[in-house]
Design a protein around this motif. Structure first.
Motif, PDB file in Angstrom:
ATOM      1  N   TYR A 294       0.826  -1.206   0.000  1.00  0.00           N
ATOM      2  CA  TYR A 294       0.000   0.000   0.000  1.00  0.00           C
ATOM      3  C   TYR A 294       0.863   1.260   0.000  1.00  0.00           C
ATOM      4  O   TYR A 294       0.540   2.256  -0.654  1.00  0.00           O
ATOM      5  CB  TYR A 294      -0.917   0.006   1.235  1.00  0.00           C
ATOM      6  N   GLU A 295       1.948   1.200   0.754  1.00  0.00           N
ATOM      7  CA  GLU A 295       2.824   2.363   0.789  1.00  0.00           C
ATOM      8  C   GLU A 295       3.479   2.607  -0.554  1.00  0.00           C
ATOM      9  O   GLU A 295       3.677   3.752  -0.966  1.00  0.00           O
ATOM     10  CB  GLU A 295       3.893   2.164   1.882  1.00  0.00           C
ATOM     11  N   LYS A 296       3.779   1.530  -1.249  1.00  0.00           N
ATOM     12  CA  LYS A 296       4.360   1.677  -2.587  1.00  0.00           C
ATOM     13  C   LYS A 296       3.374   2.336  -3.546  1.00  0.00           C
ATOM     14  O   LYS A 296       3.760   3.091  -4.443  1.00  0.00           O
ATOM     15  CB  LYS A 296       4.783   0.295  -3.097  1.00  0.00           C
ATOM     16  N   LYS A 297       2.071   2.070  -3.330  1.00  0.00           N
ATOM     17  CA  LYS A 297       1.020   2.646  -4.190  1.00  0.00           C
ATOM     18  C   LYS A 297       0.466   3.949  -3.614  1.00  0.00           C
ATOM     19  O   LYS A 297      -0.491   4.494  -4.170  1.00  0.00           O
ATOM     20  CB  LYS A 297      -0.123   1.641  -4.347  1.00  0.00           C
ATOM     21  N   HIS A 298       1.038   4.435  -2.468  1.00  0.00           N
ATOM     22  CA  HIS A 298       0.583   5.664  -1.816  1.00  0.00           C
ATOM     23  C   HIS A 298      -0.847   5.557  -1.320  1.00  0.00           C
ATOM     24  O   HIS A 298      -1.562   6.554  -1.239  1.00  0.00           O
ATOM     25  CB  HIS A 298       0.720   6.872  -2.747  1.00  0.00           C
TER      26      HIS A 298
ATOM     27  N   TYR B 281      -2.189   5.366   1.689  1.00  0.00           N
ATOM     28  CA  TYR B 281      -1.864   5.416   3.111  1.00  0.00           C
ATOM     29  C   TYR B 281      -3.086   5.167   3.982  1.00  0.00           C
ATOM     30  O   TYR B 281      -2.964   4.694   5.110  1.00  0.00           O
ATOM     31  CB  TYR B 281      -1.239   6.772   3.455  1.00  0.00           C
TER      32      TYR B 281
ATOM     33  N   LEU C 105       2.371  10.660  10.124  1.00  0.00           N
ATOM     34  CA  LEU C 105       1.998  10.923   8.740  1.00  0.00           C
ATOM     35  C   LEU C 105       1.344  12.295   8.595  1.00  0.00           C
ATOM     36  O   LEU C 105       1.607  13.023   7.631  1.00  0.00           O
ATOM     37  CB  LEU C 105       1.044   9.826   8.247  1.00  0.00           C
TER      38      LEU C 105
ATOM     39  N   TYR D 101       3.975  14.489   2.212  1.00  0.00           N
ATOM     40  CA  TYR D 101       2.704  13.871   1.830  1.00  0.00           C
ATOM     41  C   TYR D 101       1.771  14.972   1.312  1.00  0.00           C
ATOM     42  O   TYR D 101       1.714  16.068   1.875  1.00  0.00           O
ATOM     43  CB  TYR D 101       2.063  13.151   3.022  1.00  0.00           C
ATOM     44  N   SER D 102       1.025  14.644   0.260  1.00  0.00           N
ATOM     45  CA  SER D 102       0.133  15.637  -0.344  1.00  0.00           C
ATOM     46  C   SER D 102      -1.078  15.879   0.560  1.00  0.00           C
ATOM     47  O   SER D 102      -1.438  15.034   1.370  1.00  0.00           O
ATOM     48  CB  SER D 102      -0.324  15.146  -1.720  1.00  0.00           C
TER      49      SER D 102
ATOM     50  N   GLU E  92      -3.598  13.085   0.333  1.00  0.00           N
ATOM     51  CA  GLU E  92      -3.252  11.873   1.063  1.00  0.00           C
ATOM     52  C   GLU E  92      -3.512  12.047   2.559  1.00  0.00           C
ATOM     53  O   GLU E  92      -4.057  11.141   3.210  1.00  0.00           O
ATOM     54  CB  GLU E  92      -1.781  11.534   0.812  1.00  0.00           C
ATOM     55  N   LYS E  93      -3.189  13.207   3.085  1.00  0.00           N
ATOM     56  CA  LYS E  93      -3.428  13.443   4.512  1.00  0.00           C
ATOM     57  C   LYS E  93      -4.922  13.481   4.817  1.00  0.00           C
ATOM     58  O   LYS E  93      -5.372  12.974   5.845  1.00  0.00           O
ATOM     59  CB  LYS E  93      -2.765  14.751   4.941  1.00  0.00           C
TER      60      LYS E  93
END
Length: 1385
Positions: free
Chosen positions: A867-871, A873, A897, A903-904, A907-908
């Motif tokens: 999941y982290e590789k695909k962002h 989060y 985080l 982090y965009s 994403e947050k």
């Protein structure tokens, strides 16, 4: 007679100066003179020093004390005398410290027998002088004794008649060619003698003021010029003339004693080789007074070149001066050493090209002694004598003390009589007489490397020993280790004060090396002779452990292995213990690679000794450092196999037979962990081109060895294989032994295979074998299989990868890890797969299938990785919530985080939304951490979160409390929402009572009545009292706190009753009793604070309603406890009762308190003794305060009287003019007899006419004459201008404390001599007031009243119950002092 080699090596000081700058030397220095019969070594070593030989002169400048008719004293340095410490025997093995400093005996101390005999017969001798081959000694009878090179008395100058007239000889000086002698006498006369015939040439009586003794008289390098120093502290130049056969002497004063007494002079004498030095043209003279050093030039004209003041020192310290020519930076210049006390200063004097003298300060020498004598013995070495008559030899460059001798037996002669000038009546200053107590200038004479010391009954000479003699002195004392250390310092050129070894370094090392070989053999013979024949073997071993390593070390330092292995070993081999110690001592040198080759006999003995004593580890360390050609390969190999010396075995096979495979074939790997680890390192070294255990493989064998090792690893079967043996046994064995380390070895090896085609083929072959052996093999664990594929993933991820691995194998491994037959090793399998993905293995898998398998296998860390590789989060939050092992880490993850950059916002926001969705789970998991999370990141959503939680009935109050607290603290509950505030208050009463009071004090949004009901419901009395006081109900608050106090007092009484009834449980109850007492004290303090706060605004009657119930409560409890015989508790309660009485006495009158006590039913019916303590305490308080008031009043009155008395004394002080004339017109203050002029006198002592001062306009202030203020014209002018009001602070003493105008009153002419000064006006103006303030500051200390107040404060803080100060914030602060309480017996 022929000269000995040592005599030939004793050079003059001037020769040493020249030779220091020369690299080569004449070969004759090291030649042995021709003799009829060459002496043997034994005859030289056994030669006696006390032989009666004539006193011969070897050099025109040097007395050869080797062959002197003298008694040589064997002196030893502190270093050498300490070297025989028996504590050395405690050490197991003696090692050689090449940095250790050993100097041995540096000085040769000899008694001059012939001169000493004459001294004894000539009564008291007071001074000595030596130049070249002549020694002159002055006596107290006025005679001068002159001795030649054989110590024979050559001349006796003077007669007893002249001695009676002139007094004792106080100073001597011989010119540089030994033709003239100057004698100074105690009564001031100076005589000059011809040393060729003993004729008196001059008698000088008027060279200096009469009545002073001659302290010093010295020739300069100019034979017609001398200088003398008398006891008046003056210095005079003596110029000798001879005109028409008439001899005369002209005297010139160089320095007057009125400017500071000079007590030491030293002209610069150039050695014969430096007579033409440019500095000699100035005829420099150094003079030492009691305060400073001066260097003057007598030629071509008198000039002072340098003055140097002393640092602070003892007034009784003796100044010392000493010149010496020293080579500095390839030039030779004079250095002046001088001292006064414990610090020696050095000044380098050089002539500049411009013709001026330049003085450069050098590094100081600090010693911990008071120096009374300072002499150079060569250009690098100083000889000092301190006030305890300890002689110290100091090396100037290193500032190291080389040797210390005791001169007590010399009995130095001191020159105190002459410094006090007793022969002329003692007319000298006190300071000079004090210095003279330790003056011994005339008892020490140095010339060309020799120093003569004059004693009361003997004469002694000190010279530097040559290098051989210093070594032999240590050998005579059987200090062999120190002798070798000193010899090695000679060999390396690091020794100090060396005589006889200047020259070519190669020749020096050869000569010293031969001497060291002799010492080594002597040491060995001595050790064998002194070895204890009987006793414990450990004693014998320790004896040789102190000897043999030293011998071995110096043989190797001298590179004389032949000497070590042949003569020395053969001699030590006669003793079996010495032989064993010798063989064991070789180990440290072999391991340090200082000894690489052993002879065959020694190697054979070494193997036998180590094997016989079980020292196999030591033997192995030796073998791997020795040259293989010195080993018996067959013998060593057998021994290594038998004793499992794997390192030695590998070393012998590799270096001896170039066989790198056999050690791997025969190694017992299965059960030998040590051998397995060694084998892995060995394989790694072979593949990397390095030799094992140290060094490198020969370059021509590197590739061959690498290929041989690969061929060995990929063998299908071993040499002696059986039918049951599996394929690839060697790789399989290494994998089973340690899979991870074996793969690491391969990984390091593969780094070097980039350009080697053959090696790349081996690499692919090994990878295929690994896959064939490990995949689908149940003998290997998931960790081992995962480790293999992690290794493969790393290799495949490299950009220059050439390996090929079928991807189906990775899918097969994925199935193996994710879908096992059972759930065992779940964490291990997940960790292996995660490591595989992190090193790049993710490219080998289908990510969708990988994610599905990971979720199915509950590998949540794998899911997080993907999941982290695909962002994604937000999906990771679900992974944490599902993972039971990492569930509590979700709070840290969300916080990091949302806080960290990178982090965009989208994403947050997704993470925040996901966290809000699962907020109920988070609150259930940890309410406190959930509240922290809400505080930092969800402040705006507080009400939403609260609403959601309140809807759900499954959350109890414990879970809700933190969120309510967060809401209130951050103000997200509106001021109108009182219900929620009171709900939070209710929760706080239940779950956080310790925070309740602070919450009530900071929050303002609760209703008082409801809050009081809540706190009363849960019995939080402190909070209830605070709320009642806030409401204005002081009585209610007091009642609540008083009830709490009564409960605690009842509990204390009950505990005291229990303790009294059960003695067996007394110890168990003491802890609870102390805790209850502490609670009582805290409750009482709270009530007292409340009463203090409230009493400020209450009437007397209202105050009594507060204080008296409190007092009654304490007295009642005290009565109950006293009846139970609990002594400690009773004392504490009594102290607390006195504390209440002291506090209430501020607000309640004492009669009211006493009346209330007597009316109390508890005390009213009892005896007076029961309240005696209370009443007496109150009376003592009254008496103490009365005494304090009286004392304070007395101190204030005394201070006022002292101030006024000093002010009056300062104002009425008389003034004493310095002169009787005006400082402006310079006329007498009475210019005319009939005039009545006013005179103004200032405190600085200056006197002026009123008119003169008025003309200079020195007045300032008011225009009125009565109010005019004056300033001293002369003092104001000297400060750069006239004084005025702006210059007032800097005026100093220019203005009088009591400016006085004096009028001369004359009655008649006859009364002129009896003129009186009449005070006309005495005023205290502004400037005088400032002067008075300055005077007061000088005497100002801490006020005694302030000290008393401070003591009262400190006293009250230590004694509880004596003083209760007002609480912080109280405006009307009152100080109450009370005496200490009475202690009842």
């Amino acid at each position: 007679m022929s000269e000995s080699p040592d005599a030939r090596s004793l050079l003059s000081a001037s020769s040493q100066l020249n030779l220091m700058e020369v690299d080569a030397i004449d070969d004759k220095e090291f030649d042995i003179p021709q003799v009829d019969t060459p002496p043997t070594l034994e005859s030289i070593l056994n030669e006696l020093e006390d032989e009666e030989e004539p006193f011969v002169l070897e050099d025109t400048c040097v007395l050869n004390t080797d062959n002197m008719d003298a008694h040589s004293c064997d002196t030893s340095s502190l270093a050498s005398s300490d070297s025989g410490d028996p504590a050395h025997l405690k050490r197991k093995r003696r090692t050689v410290d090449l940095n250790a400093t050993v100097h041995g005996s540096v000085l040769r101390h000899s008694l001059l027998k012939g001169i000493s005999a004459q001294i004894v017969s000539a009564a008291l001798c007071v001074c000595v002088q030596t130049v070249s081959g002549v020694i002159a000694v002055g006596t107290s009878h006025g005679l001068a004794l002159v001795f030649d090179t054989n110590q024979a008395l050559r001349l006796c100058l003077g007669t007893k008649a002249t001695g009676a007239e002139f007094g004792a000889v106080s100073a001597l000086s011989i010119n540089h060619d030994c033709s003239r002698l100057l004698c100074g006498f105690a009564k001031g006369q100076i005589t000059m003698w011809d040393l060729a015939n003993g004729k008196l040439l001059r008698t000088i009586n008027d060279a200096h003021p009469p009545g002073t003794a001659i302290l010093h008289v010295k020739f300069t390098d100019d034979p017609t010029l001398a200088v003398c120093n008398d006891s008046g502290g003056s210095v005079f130049e003596l110029a000798f003339r001879r005109v028409m056969g008439m001899r005369s002497c002209d005297s010139r004063c160089l320095f007057s004693g009125s400017k500071g007494e000079v007590c030491c002079i030293e002209p610069l004498h150039a050695p014969p080789d430096f007579r033409d030095h440019p500095i000699t043209h100035y005829s420099l003279l150094a003079m030492a007074s009691l305060t400073k050093i001066l260097v003057i030039g007598l030629k071509p004209s008198l000039k002072v070149w340098m003055t140097f003041p002393y640092s602070k020192s003892d007034p009784s310290s003796v100044p010392q001066l000493a010149w010496q020519f020293v080579p500095v930076q390839k030039t030779v210049n004079p250095i002046l050493a001088f001292c006064k006390g414990d610090t020696v200063h050095f000044l380098l004097v050089k002539k500049e090209e411009t013709g001026t003298i330049h003085v450069i300060k050098q590094r100081q020498l600090h010693l911990s002694c008071d120096i009374i004598s300072l002499s150079w013995i060569n250009s690098r070495t100083l000889v000092l004598v301190d006030s305890h008559e300890k002689l110290q030899v100091v090396d100037r460059p290193s500032q190291e003390v080389l040797e210390t001798l005791d001169l007590e037996q010399v009995q130095l002669v001191y020159n105190s009589r002459h410094f006090k000038s007793l022969a002329t009546g003692g007319n000298v200053s006190q300071a000079l007489a004090l210095v003279g107590e330790k003056a011994c200038y005339q008892s020490v004479s140095s010339y060309a490397g020799q120093i003569v010391y004059l004693g009361t009954k003997s004469a002694h000479i000190m010279t530097l020993r040559n290098w051989r003699e210093r070594i032999d002195c240590l050998l005579k004392q059987e200090h062999f280790v120190e002798a070798l250390s000193l010899a090695w310092s000679f060999h390396e050129g690091t020794a100090k004060a060396v005589v006889g070894l200047f020259g070519d370094p190669v020749k020096r090392k050869g000569v010293v090396g031969d001497k060291m070989v002799e010492v080594i053999f002597q040491f060995a013979e001595h050790a064998l002779k002194k070895c204890p024949e009987h006793g414990k073997i450990q004693v014998m071993e320790q004896h040789f452990h102190d000897v043999v390593p030293v011998l071995v070390d110096y043989c190797l330092l001298l590179q004389r292995a032949d000497l070590l292995f042949n003569q020395l070993y053969a001699r030590l081999g006669e003793n079996m213990v010495a032989k064993g110690v010798f063989l064991e001592s070789l180990e440290s040198y072999i391991v340090a690679d200082r000894l690489g080759h052993l002879t065959t006999p020694i190697m054979r003995d070494l193997l036998a000794h180590y094997h016989g004593n079980g020292m196999m580890d030591s033997l192995e360390r030796c073998i791997v450092h020795l040259d293989v050609t010195s080993l018996d390969i067959q013998q060593v190999s057998v021994m290594c196999w038998e004793n499992q010396l794997y390192d030695a075995m590998i070393y012998v096979f590799n270096r001896g037979m170039n066989d790198y495979i056999t050690p791997m074939e025969v190694s017992p790997l299965q059960n030998e962990v040590v051998m397995g680890n060694k084998l892995l390192v060995y394989i790694s070294c072979c593949l990397a081109g390095r030799a094992y255990p140290l060094g490198d493989i020969p370059e021509d064998l590197v590739v061959q060895v690498k290929h041989q090792v690969f061929e060995f690893l990929i063998r299908l079967h071993s040499a002696d294989s059986s039918e049951e043996e599996e394929v690839f046994p060697y790789i399989r064995t290494l994998l089973h032994f340690d899979t991870r380390e074996f793969l690491n070895v391969l990984a390091m090896t593969f780094e070097d295979f980039k350009n080697d085609k053959q090696a790349l083929e081996y690499q692919q072959r090994i990878v295929d074998i690994l896959l064939q052996v490990m995949v689908d093999n149940p003998d290997f664990t998931p960790s081992q299989v995962g480790g293999l594929f992690t290794f493969l993933a790393r290799q495949l991820a490299k950009p220059d990868n050439t390996l090929f691995v079928n991807r189906k194998l990775f899918d097969q491994v994925l199935e193996f890890l994710c879908c096992p037959d059972d759930d065992s090793r779940h964490t291990e399998r997940q960790q292996v797969l995660l490591e595989l993905l992190q090193v790049g293995g993710v490219v080998q898998f289908n990510e969708g299938r990988l994610l599905a398998l990971a979720e199915k296998a509950k590998f949540y860390q794998i899911c997080e990785f993907l999941y982290e590789k695909k962002h994604l989060y937000d999906r990771i939050i679900e992974c944490y919530l599902r993972d039971p092992l990492r569930k509590v880490e979700i709070f840290s993850y969300i916080h990091n985080l949302l806080s960290m950059p990178g982090y965009s916002p989208e994403e947050k926001q997704a993470v925040k939304d996901k966290a809000l969705q699962h907020m109920q789970e988070l609150v259930t998991l940890d309410p406190s951490k959930s509240a922290d999370l809400v505080v930092f990141h969800f402040a705006e959503e507080v009400q939403q979160i609260q609403s959601e939680l309140q809807v759900s009935s499954k959350y109890n109050d414990v879970i809700l409390y933190p969120l309510y607290l967060v809401s209130v603290l951050f103000g997200y509950l509106g001021t109108q929402e009182h219900d929620l505030h009171e709900l939070l208050l209710d929760l706080m009463c239940r779950f956080a009572p310790q925070q309740l009071l602070s919450f009530l004090q900071t929050s303002q949004h609760y209703r008082l009545e409801e809050a009081i009901q809540i706190t009363e419901k849960y019995h939080h009395n402190e909070a209830t009292a605070y709320l009642l006081e806030k409401k204005g109900d002081v009585q209610g608050a007091f009642a609540v706190l008083l009830e709490t106090l009564k409960d605690k007092l009842s509990l204390l009484t009950a505990e005291s009753d229990r303790v009294e009834g059960g003695d067996g449980r007394r110890d168990e109850e003491e802890g609870g009793d102390e805790a209850t007492l502490t609670g009582v004290k805290d409750s009482l303090n709270e009530i007292i604070v409340l009463c203090h706060r409230s009493s400020q605004n209450l009437y007397q009657q209202q105050r009594e309603v507060l204080w008296f119930p409190l007092l009654e409560t304490m007295m009642a409890s005290q009565k109950l406890v006293k009846g139970l015989d609990a002594k400690h508790t009773f004392e504490v309660l009594k102290e607390l009762t006195m504390k209440v009485l002291n506090c209430m006495s501020t607000f309640i009158s004492l009669p009211s308190i006493i009346q209330r006590i007597l009316q109390d039913p508890v005390y009213g019916k009892g005896k007076l003794a029961e309240i005696q303590g209370l009443i007496l305490g109150m009376l003592d308080t009254f008496n103490y305060e009365q005494t304090l008031l009286e004392t304070t009043t007395s101190l204030l009155n005394h201070d006022l009287h002292w101030s006024l008395a000093h002010l009056r004394a300062a104002v009425t002080r008389g003034l004493h003019p310095r002169q009787d004339y005006c400082n402006i017109c310079l006329q007498q203050y009475k210019r005319r007899q009939d005039s009545a002029e006013e005179i103004i006198v200032f405190s600085c002592g200056h006197l002026y006419h009123f008119q003169c001062l008025q003309q200079k306009d020195c007045g300032w202030g008011f225009a009125s004459e009565q109010q005019q203020r004056w300033s001293c014209y002369k003092c104001s002018s000297s400060q750069g201008g006239r004084a005025g009001p702006s210059a007032e602070p800097n005026r100093g003493r220019s203005t009088s404390l009591a400016q006085t105008r004096v009028t001369s009153v004359h009655h008649d002419v006859g009364a002129e001599a009896d003129r009186k000064k009449v005070f006309v006006e005495a005023t205290l103006d502004l400037q005088q007031e400032q002067s008075w303030d300055q005077l007061r500051c000088l005497y100002r200390g801490p006020s005694r009243l302030s000290i008393l107040s401070e003591l009262s404060h400190c006293h009250s803080s230590e004694k509880t119950g004596l003083l209760i100060t007002a609480q912080p914030g109280t405006e009307n602060f009152q100080l109450k002092l009370a005496p200490p309480p009475l202690l009842e017996e």
